[in-house]
Scaffold this motif. Structure first.
Motif, short mmCIF file in Angstrom:
data_model
loop_
_atom_site.label_atom_id
_atom_site.label_comp_id
_atom_site.label_asym_id
_atom_site.label_seq_id
_atom_site.Cartn_x
_atom_site.Cartn_y
_atom_site.Cartn_z
N UNK A 139 -66.36 35.88 -23.90
CA UNK A 139 -66.73 37.13 -23.22
C UNK A 139 -67.96 37.73 -23.87
N UNK A 140 -68.01 37.66 -25.18
CA UNK A 140 -69.14 38.19 -25.93
C UNK A 140 -70.44 37.43 -25.60
N UNK A 141 -70.33 36.12 -25.59
CA UNK A 141 -71.50 35.29 -25.28
C UNK A 141 -72.05 35.61 -23.89
N UNK A 142 -71.14 35.75 -22.93
CA UNK A 142 -71.57 36.03 -21.56
C UNK A 142 -72.22 37.41 -21.46
N UNK A 194 -71.86 40.46 -36.02
CA UNK A 194 -73.16 40.04 -36.56
C UNK A 194 -73.18 38.59 -37.04
N UNK A 195 -72.00 37.94 -37.11
CA UNK A 195 -71.99 36.52 -37.48
C UNK A 195 -72.35 35.64 -36.28
N UNK A 196 -72.37 36.24 -35.08
CA UNK A 196 -72.78 35.49 -33.88
C UNK A 196 -74.31 35.54 -33.81
N UNK A 197 -74.96 34.37 -33.86
CA UNK A 197 -76.44 34.35 -33.88
C UNK A 197 -77.07 35.13 -32.73
N UNK A 251 -73.69 39.22 -23.80
CA UNK A 251 -74.94 39.37 -24.55
C UNK A 251 -76.05 38.46 -24.03
N UNK A 252 -75.72 37.20 -23.76
CA UNK A 252 -76.78 36.27 -23.38
C UNK A 252 -77.07 36.24 -21.88
N UNK A 253 -76.07 36.49 -21.03
CA UNK A 253 -76.31 36.46 -19.58
C UNK A 253 -76.50 37.86 -19.00
N UNK A 254 -75.56 38.75 -19.29
CA UNK A 254 -75.66 40.11 -18.73
C UNK A 254 -76.67 40.97 -19.50
N UNK A 255 -76.92 40.58 -20.73
CA UNK A 255 -77.85 41.32 -21.61
C UNK A 255 -77.52 42.82 -21.67
N UNK A 256 -76.27 43.10 -22.01
CA UNK A 256 -75.85 44.49 -22.15
C UNK A 256 -76.65 45.16 -23.28
N UNK A 257 -76.87 46.46 -23.13
CA UNK A 257 -77.66 47.19 -24.14
C UNK A 257 -76.78 47.75 -25.26
N UNK A 267 -55.39 44.53 -30.66
CA UNK A 267 -56.04 45.27 -31.76
C UNK A 267 -57.58 45.24 -31.73
N UNK A 268 -58.15 45.04 -30.55
CA UNK A 268 -59.61 45.09 -30.38
C UNK A 268 -60.38 44.37 -31.48
N UNK A 269 -60.00 43.12 -31.72
CA UNK A 269 -60.63 42.36 -32.81
C UNK A 269 -61.67 41.37 -32.32
N UNK A 270 -62.73 41.23 -33.10
CA UNK A 270 -63.72 40.19 -32.86
C UNK A 270 -63.56 39.19 -34.00
N UNK A 271 -63.28 37.93 -33.67
CA UNK A 271 -63.15 36.93 -34.74
C UNK A 271 -64.53 36.55 -35.27
N UNK A 272 -64.61 35.94 -36.44
CA UNK A 272 -65.92 35.47 -36.90
C UNK A 272 -66.41 34.32 -36.00
N UNK A 273 -67.71 34.15 -35.98
CA UNK A 273 -68.35 33.06 -35.22
C UNK A 273 -67.80 31.72 -35.69
N UNK A 274 -67.24 30.93 -34.75
CA UNK A 274 -66.66 29.63 -35.12
C UNK A 274 -66.88 28.63 -34.00
N UNK A 275 -68.05 27.98 -33.97
CA UNK A 275 -68.34 27.01 -32.90
C UNK A 275 -67.65 25.68 -33.16
N UNK A 276 -66.31 25.67 -33.04
CA UNK A 276 -65.51 24.49 -33.40
C UNK A 276 -64.95 23.74 -32.19
#
Ligand SMILES: [Zn+2]
Length: 218
Positions: free
Chosen positions: A90-93, A177-180, A95-101, A72-81
């Motif tokens: 996948x999101x972290x990689x 947007x909950x991911x810093x 945005x922070x490494x590949x720096x997709x636009x 269902x193409x879902x993004x969970x809320x940010x939870x650094x647990x």
């Protein structure tokens, strides 16, 4: 791992066909991609559904899209647990490494995952409420969407389910947007978010418009 079997012959045949044609014709490009690494401009988060063919819809080549698919193409809320979070990883990689636009969340029609969520939230699928149901617990991400759709007081259940498919996209955008690191990239205007809903039967594509809170044809 003694249970692993050889590939079924139809896949072996298809692979050899690809190697002799598509790969052979674009060998230089493949070598370039291998040596230079990937620099995709966009990350796409779409459903696992086999009918959702992201690269086909956009005519995308190898190296263009960083694609993550889940139910269902879902993004969970940010939870650094400290737990296992495949989508967040996948999101972290991306945005922070590949720096997709661009970050594109793409929902679709007749989504089995969303329908499961609808059934669960409306009391029609008690098995999904169990703690042991991976699908059910994953679909908990969309529970707030069910409440939003309920508030619309729609008479047509098919339309309500369709609205829940679209809510899955909007809630995922909100959760992004909950991911810093997503928030700071969006605020720094190095990353833009996009919400899409794809009609499989009609080949349709709609884009989420935050001004009207509606999905409009692309
Ligand atoms: Zn789906």
């Amino acid at each position: 791992m003694e249970y692993a079997k050889p590939l079924p012959s139809y896949l072996t045949k298809r692979y050899h066909g690809w190697k002799a044609t598509s790969y052979a014709d674009n060998k230089v490009w493949y070598r370039h991609l291998a040596e230079e690494g990937q620099r995709p401009r966009a990350m796409v988060i779409s459903c696992c559904d086999s009918r959702v063919h992201v690269t086909s819809i956009f005519g995308a080549d190898q190296g263009e899209f960083f694609i993550h698919r889940n139910i269902a193409n879902l993004v969970p809320p940010y939870a650094p647990d400290g737990d296992h979070h495949g989508t967040s990883a996948a999101l972290e990689f991306a945005v922070t490494s590949l720096k997709v636009a661009h970050l594109i969340v793409m929902g679709h029609s007749n989504c089995g995952g969303v329908n499961g969520c609808y059934d669960m939230c409306s009391g029609q699928a008690p098995e999904l409420e169990k703690k042991s149901s991976f699908v059910g617990r994953w679909m908990d991400i969309l529970r707030p969407g069910y409440n939003r759709v309920k508030d619309m007081n729609l008479d047509d259940e098919a339309e309500a389910r369709r609205q829940l498919e679209k809510a899955a996209v909007v809630i995922s955008l909100e959760n992004l947007l909950t991911f810093p690191f997503v928030k700071s990239a969006v605020e720094g205007e190095t990353l833009s978010l996009h919400g899409l809903w794809h009609d499989i039967g009609e080949g349709g594509l709609q884009n989420y418009d935050p001004e009207t809170d509606m999905f409009v044809d692309v």
